[in-house]
Scaffold this motif. Structure first.
Motif, mmCIF file in Angstrom:
data_model
loop_
_atom_site.group_PDB
_atom_site.id
_atom_site.type_symbol
_atom_site.label_atom_id
_atom_site.label_comp_id
_atom_site.label_asym_id
_atom_site.label_seq_id
_atom_site.Cartn_x
_atom_site.Cartn_y
_atom_site.Cartn_z
ATOM 1 N N SER A 1 0.831 -1.201 0.000
ATOM 2 C CA SER A 1 0.000 0.000 0.000
ATOM 3 C C SER A 1 0.865 1.251 0.000
ATOM 4 O O SER A 1 1.602 1.517 0.955
ATOM 5 N N LEU A 2 0.772 2.027 -1.065
ATOM 6 C CA LEU A 2 1.453 3.312 -1.170
ATOM 7 C C LEU A 2 0.526 4.281 -1.910
ATOM 8 O O LEU A 2 -0.353 3.854 -2.662
ATOM 9 N N TYR A 3 0.739 5.570 -1.679
ATOM 10 C CA TYR A 3 0.038 6.599 -2.456
ATOM 11 C C TYR A 3 1.102 7.292 -3.307
ATOM 12 O O TYR A 3 2.059 7.861 -2.771
ATOM 13 N N ILE A 4 0.932 7.232 -4.607
ATOM 14 C CA ILE A 4 1.949 7.744 -5.526
ATOM 15 C C ILE A 4 1.424 8.967 -6.268
ATOM 16 O O ILE A 4 0.342 8.937 -6.863
ATOM 17 N N ILE A 5 2.210 10.034 -6.240
ATOM 18 C CA ILE A 5 1.958 11.224 -7.051
ATOM 19 C C ILE A 5 3.111 11.324 -8.051
ATOM 20 O O ILE A 5 4.277 11.352 -7.655
ATOM 21 N N THR A 6 2.796 11.362 -9.326
ATOM 22 C CA THR A 6 3.869 11.400 -10.330
ATOM 23 C C THR A 6 3.456 12.217 -11.542
ATOM 24 O O THR A 6 2.260 12.365 -11.837
ATOM 25 N N ASN A 7 4.448 12.740 -12.233
ATOM 26 C CA ASN A 7 4.217 13.397 -13.519
ATOM 27 C C ASN A 7 4.815 12.570 -14.658
ATOM 28 O O ASN A 7 5.003 13.080 -15.757
ATOM 29 N N SER A 8 5.098 11.313 -14.378
ATOM 30 C CA SER A 8 5.750 10.437 -15.361
ATOM 31 C C SER A 8 4.740 9.514 -16.024
ATOM 32 O O SER A 8 4.103 8.697 -15.347
ATOM 33 N N VAL A 9 4.618 9.608 -17.325
ATOM 34 C CA VAL A 9 3.718 8.720 -18.067
ATOM 35 C C VAL A 9 4.178 7.262 -17.957
ATOM 36 O O VAL A 9 3.369 6.372 -17.686
ATOM 37 N N PRO A 10 5.484 6.949 -18.116
ATOM 38 C CA PRO A 10 5.917 5.551 -17.971
ATOM 39 C C PRO A 10 5.689 4.994 -16.568
ATOM 40 O O PRO A 10 5.330 3.823 -16.421
ATOM 41 N N ILE A 11 5.888 5.803 -15.535
ATOM 42 C CA ILE A 11 5.664 5.323 -14.172
ATOM 43 C C ILE A 11 4.189 5.043 -13.948
ATOM 44 O O ILE A 11 3.808 4.021 -13.347
ATOM 45 N N ALA A 12 3.326 5.922 -14.418
ATOM 46 C CA ALA A 12 1.887 5.695 -14.279
ATOM 47 C C ALA A 12 1.476 4.416 -14.988
ATOM 48 O O ALA A 12 0.666 3.626 -14.471
ATOM 49 N N SER A 13 2.028 4.175 -16.166
ATOM 50 C CA SER A 13 1.729 2.949 -16.896
ATOM 51 C C SER A 13 2.216 1.727 -16.139
ATOM 52 O O SER A 13 1.512 0.710 -16.040
ATOM 53 N N GLU A 14 3.417 1.821 -15.581
ATOM 54 C CA GLU A 14 3.996 0.715 -14.818
ATOM 55 C C GLU A 14 3.145 0.379 -13.595
ATOM 56 O O GLU A 14 2.997 -0.796 -13.225
ATOM 57 N N LEU A 15 2.563 1.381 -12.971
ATOM 58 C CA LEU A 15 1.804 1.176 -11.742
ATOM 59 C C LEU A 15 0.319 0.906 -11.980
ATOM 60 O O LEU A 15 -0.420 0.664 -11.027
ATOM 61 N N SER A 16 -0.105 0.951 -13.219
ATOM 62 C CA SER A 16 -1.523 0.761 -13.508
ATOM 63 C C SER A 16 -2.010 -0.628 -13.118
ATOM 64 O O SER A 16 -3.200 -0.839 -12.887
ATOM 65 N N GLU A 17 -1.091 -1.588 -13.015
ATOM 66 C CA GLU A 17 -1.478 -2.953 -12.657
ATOM 67 C C GLU A 17 -1.495 -3.188 -11.154
ATOM 68 O O GLU A 17 -1.888 -4.258 -10.694
ATOM 69 N N THR A 18 -1.079 -2.191 -10.363
ATOM 70 C CA THR A 18 -1.108 -2.330 -8.907
ATOM 71 C C THR A 18 -2.442 -1.815 -8.373
ATOM 72 O O THR A 18 -3.228 -1.202 -9.098
ATOM 73 N N ARG A 19 -2.653 -2.021 -7.075
ATOM 74 C CA ARG A 19 -3.848 -1.484 -6.419
ATOM 75 C C ARG A 19 -3.517 -0.275 -5.553
ATOM 76 O O ARG A 19 -4.322 0.140 -4.727
ATOM 77 N N TRP A 20 -2.358 0.296 -5.765
ATOM 78 C CA TRP A 20 -1.981 1.487 -5.032
ATOM 79 C C TRP A 20 -2.812 2.681 -5.498
ATOM 80 O O TRP A 20 -3.309 2.717 -6.633
ATOM 81 N N GLU A 21 -2.932 3.678 -4.618
ATOM 82 C CA GLU A 21 -3.532 4.946 -5.022
ATOM 83 C C GLU A 21 -2.524 5.665 -5.922
ATOM 84 O O GLU A 21 -1.342 5.777 -5.588
ATOM 85 N N HIS B 1 11.030 14.151 -24.531
ATOM 86 C CA HIS B 1 12.363 13.641 -24.197
ATOM 87 C C HIS B 1 12.399 12.945 -22.846
ATOM 88 O O HIS B 1 13.234 12.081 -22.615
ATOM 89 N N SER B 2 11.520 13.351 -21.930
ATOM 90 C CA SER B 2 11.502 12.729 -20.607
ATOM 91 C C SER B 2 10.195 12.012 -20.328
ATOM 92 O O SER B 2 10.065 11.363 -19.294
ATOM 93 N N MET B 3 9.217 12.129 -21.230
ATOM 94 C CA MET B 3 7.874 11.580 -21.020
ATOM 95 C C MET B 3 7.298 12.088 -19.709
ATOM 96 O O MET B 3 6.627 11.368 -18.966
ATOM 97 N N ALA B 4 7.592 13.362 -19.416
ATOM 98 C CA ALA B 4 7.114 14.003 -18.198
ATOM 99 C C ALA B 4 5.981 14.958 -18.529
ATOM 100 O O ALA B 4 5.976 15.606 -19.588
ATOM 101 N N LEU B 5 5.021 15.065 -17.612
ATOM 102 C CA LEU B 5 3.971 16.065 -17.707
ATOM 103 C C LEU B 5 4.467 17.321 -17.009
ATOM 104 O O LEU B 5 4.836 17.279 -15.827
ATOM 105 N N ILE B 6 4.493 18.437 -17.721
ATOM 106 C CA ILE B 6 5.089 19.661 -17.195
ATOM 107 C C ILE B 6 4.165 20.847 -17.455
ATOM 108 O O ILE B 6 3.165 20.732 -18.144
ATOM 109 N N GLY B 7 4.533 21.992 -16.895
ATOM 110 C CA GLY B 7 3.811 23.220 -17.156
ATOM 111 C C GLY B 7 2.834 23.597 -16.061
ATOM 112 O O GLY B 7 2.758 22.950 -15.009
ATOM 113 N N PRO B 8 2.059 24.664 -16.290
ATOM 114 C CA PRO B 8 1.165 25.207 -15.260
ATOM 115 C C PRO B 8 0.164 24.200 -14.705
ATOM 116 O O PRO B 8 -0.119 24.208 -13.500
#
Length: 264
Positions: free
Chosen positions: A117-137, A148-155
């Motif tokens: 059990s973890l709560y994850i906050i991320t701006n990474s598209v690959p990390i979100a995809s990797e964690l989509s199969e878990t039951r974590w928040e 270039h980084s597959m990061a969500l950025i900006g305002p």
């Protein structure tokens, strides 16, 4: 357009084309050629390009700003060692901010086997995809995708991070310099990283030794704004000595089976 934003755009053009001309850049950004030459001189001083007669060429592309797919295959042993060291800092039930990067992705792959059990906050598209199969928040920030980084950025990403709080943040950097601190090639990515740091109680930087002593375009944290730098045993002794002189904590992840952590 501010000078740092213009310089970031110049780097992006160099990534795409390999070379640029002063006159073309002046016309594109609607500034004088004198201004463009100043931009190129500044970027050359940072090691991001090489000046040529009438323009510039991109240098060290694989070092300073490789695509995310390229990054995954660079310094794999070092990143895996750093990820293992970072794993020891996480506790069951933590709320974590995970920055976009190949080292944090390596950490996530270890985390999946270690925690329920973890709560994850991320701006990474690959990390979100990797964690989509878990039951974590899982909270994925909004924002523009930086390819270039597959990061969500900006305002939009910054606004999301402003209303959340995390126990720990695990950050990546493209360069760590004694003069400019922790840096990234993109000013908007730097702003997003700063928002991540503000949202966390404890801040860790996961940076392999090839990036120590180097600076890229935009600084997102001073050296003393990070609670612990985790790197690998390939780190320069001179660089580490400078950290020790400034009483800045670091940990070197072992590349071998045995464990070894220097005094910090």
């Amino acid at each position: 357009m501010r000078s740092e934003e213009r310089r970031s755009k110049i780097i992006e053009l160099l990534e795409q084309k390999g070379s640029v001309l002063v006159e073309d850049l002046a016309a594109l950004f609607e500034v004088s050629q004198v201004t463009i030459r100043k931009d190129l001189s500044e970027l050359e001083a940072r090691g991001l390009l090489h000046r040529t007669h009438g323009g510039a060429t991109y240098t060290h592309k694989s070092l300073f700003n490789p695509s995310f797919r390229e990054k995954i295959h660079l310094q794999q042993a070092e990143k895996q060692a750093i990820a293992k060291a970072a794993l020891e800092l996480i506790e069951e039930g933590d709320t974590l901010i995970l920055d976009a990067g190949s080292t944090t992705l390596a950490l996530v792959r270890l985390m999946k086997r270690a925690f329920r059990s973890l709560y994850i906050i991320t701006n990474s598209v690959p990390i979100a995809s990797e964690l989509s199969e878990t039951r974590w928040e899982l909270l994925l920030t909004g924002g523009l995708v930086r390819h270039h980084s597959m990061a969500l950025i900006g305002p939009a990403a910054v606004r999301t991070l402003e209303v959340y709080h995390a126990d720990k943040a695990f950050m990546c950097a493209t360069g760590v310099s004694l003069q400019t601190g922790y840096t990234t090639p993109n000013p908007y990515e730097a702003q997003t990283k700063q928002a991540m740091l503000r949202a966390a109680d404890t801040r860790y930087a996961l940076v392999d030794s090839s990036k120590l002593g180097r600076a890229t375009l935009a600084s997102f944290a001073a050296l003393d704004e990070i609670d612990l730098l985790i790197s690998d045993e390939g780190a320069s002794k001179d660089f580490l000595a400078q950290l020790e002189q400034r009483n800045l904590p670091y940990k070197l992840a072992p590349l071998q089976a045995e464990t070894h952590t220097p005094a910090v």
